[in-house]
Scaffold this motif. Sequence first.
Motif, PDB file in Angstrom:
ATOM      1  N   ALA A   1       0.900  41.137  25.127  1.00  0.00           N
ATOM      2  CA  ALA A   1       1.792  40.228  24.244  1.00  0.00           C
ATOM      3  C   ALA A   1       2.731  39.909  25.788  1.00  0.00           C
ATOM      4  O   ALA A   1       3.082  38.742  25.574  1.00  0.00           O
ATOM      5  N   VAL A   2       3.145  40.394  26.884  1.00  0.00           N
ATOM      6  CA  VAL A   2       3.720  39.910  28.519  1.00  0.00           C
ATOM      7  C   VAL A   2       3.508  39.417  28.795  1.00  0.00           C
ATOM      8  O   VAL A   2       3.908  37.952  29.546  1.00  0.00           O
ATOM      9  N   ASN A   3       2.209  39.846  29.725  1.00  0.00           N
ATOM     10  CA  ASN A   3       1.348  39.107  30.019  1.00  0.00           C
ATOM     11  C   ASN A   3       0.770  37.489  29.677  1.00  0.00           C
ATOM     12  O   ASN A   3       0.651  36.750  30.395  1.00  0.00           O
ATOM     13  N   HIS A   4       0.493  37.614  28.309  1.00  0.00           N
ATOM     14  CA  HIS A   4      -0.182  36.529  27.460  1.00  0.00           C
ATOM     15  C   HIS A   4       1.110  35.613  27.329  1.00  0.00           C
ATOM     16  O   HIS A   4       1.187  34.696  27.712  1.00  0.00           O
ATOM     17  N   PHE A   5       1.814  36.041  27.027  1.00  0.00           N
ATOM     18  CA  PHE A   5       3.104  35.325  27.073  1.00  0.00           C
ATOM     19  C   PHE A   5       3.497  34.583  27.921  1.00  0.00           C
ATOM     20  O   PHE A   5       5.025  33.438  28.861  1.00  0.00           O
ATOM     21  N   GLY A   6       4.435  35.315  29.382  1.00  0.00           N
ATOM     22  CA  GLY A   6       4.580  35.163  30.533  1.00  0.00           C
ATOM     23  C   GLY A   6       3.792  33.765  31.149  1.00  0.00           C
ATOM     24  O   GLY A   6       4.194  32.811  31.413  1.00  0.00           O
ATOM     25  N   LEU A   7       1.882  33.655  30.920  1.00  0.00           N
ATOM     26  CA  LEU A   7       1.214  32.988  31.502  1.00  0.00           C
ATOM     27  C   LEU A   7       2.004  31.808  30.808  1.00  0.00           C
ATOM     28  O   LEU A   7       1.254  30.698  31.416  1.00  0.00           O
ATOM     29  N   ALA A   8       2.188  31.549  29.279  1.00  0.00           N
ATOM     30  CA  ALA A   8       1.164  31.428  28.762  1.00  0.00           C
ATOM     31  C   ALA A   8       2.714  29.855  29.174  1.00  0.00           C
ATOM     32  O   ALA A   8       2.868  28.784  28.682  1.00  0.00           O
TER      33      ALA A   8
END
Length: 216
Positions: A130-137
Amino acid sequence: MLLQTAPAPGAWERLLAVLKEWDFAVFLKINTVWTGAFGDFLMPILRDQRTWYPLYAFLFIYVIYKFRWKALPFIIIAGLTVVLTDQVSSTFFKNYFGRVRPCNEEALRGMARLLLDRCPSSGSFTSSHAVNHFGLATFIYITLKPYFGKWGLLFFFWAAFICYAQVYVGVHYPGDVSCGAVLGVLLGGFTAWIFKKYFNFGNRKRGDLTTASPTV
């Protein structure tokens, strides 16, 4: 002699207990009730980061094609965003809170389903996916908004689907992915601010769909 009794839990402890109860309840709904054969097939694939490699590849090819050498800072900071989000979640939050994953939780044994080959041994809070994908998004949406417009919001839907899949397959609670999403947005917003302050691609000219006026 006065009888010694345990102190009554404070408001904070009661709140945490209620939140944990809700987290368990919603998890069991997603993991065991709102399920089906198609979901059981799709969700393990959806949460696998390798599934999204083509999307990343297309994005980087697009940026390189459109901005040439000016794409290098974007790619570097995008990579740093992934490293930052992963380290903050995996190294700090997981170790600090030490929350047991639902697939390892004794209270859920016999109730929760695990749709993966194994249950990860790392902590559950926060979800690094969640942190990785929302950060990149967030980073992508802010930095490329002049070019993608509202279509950039699709990156958040993509991140949300991955978070839902994490709960569905049994490796995270809804609270893990919800807090992870908030953390990812904050970290992605920070790296996007750095990029826009020191590099940036500039704003697309009105009516120009192919060129931009980058600033360095």
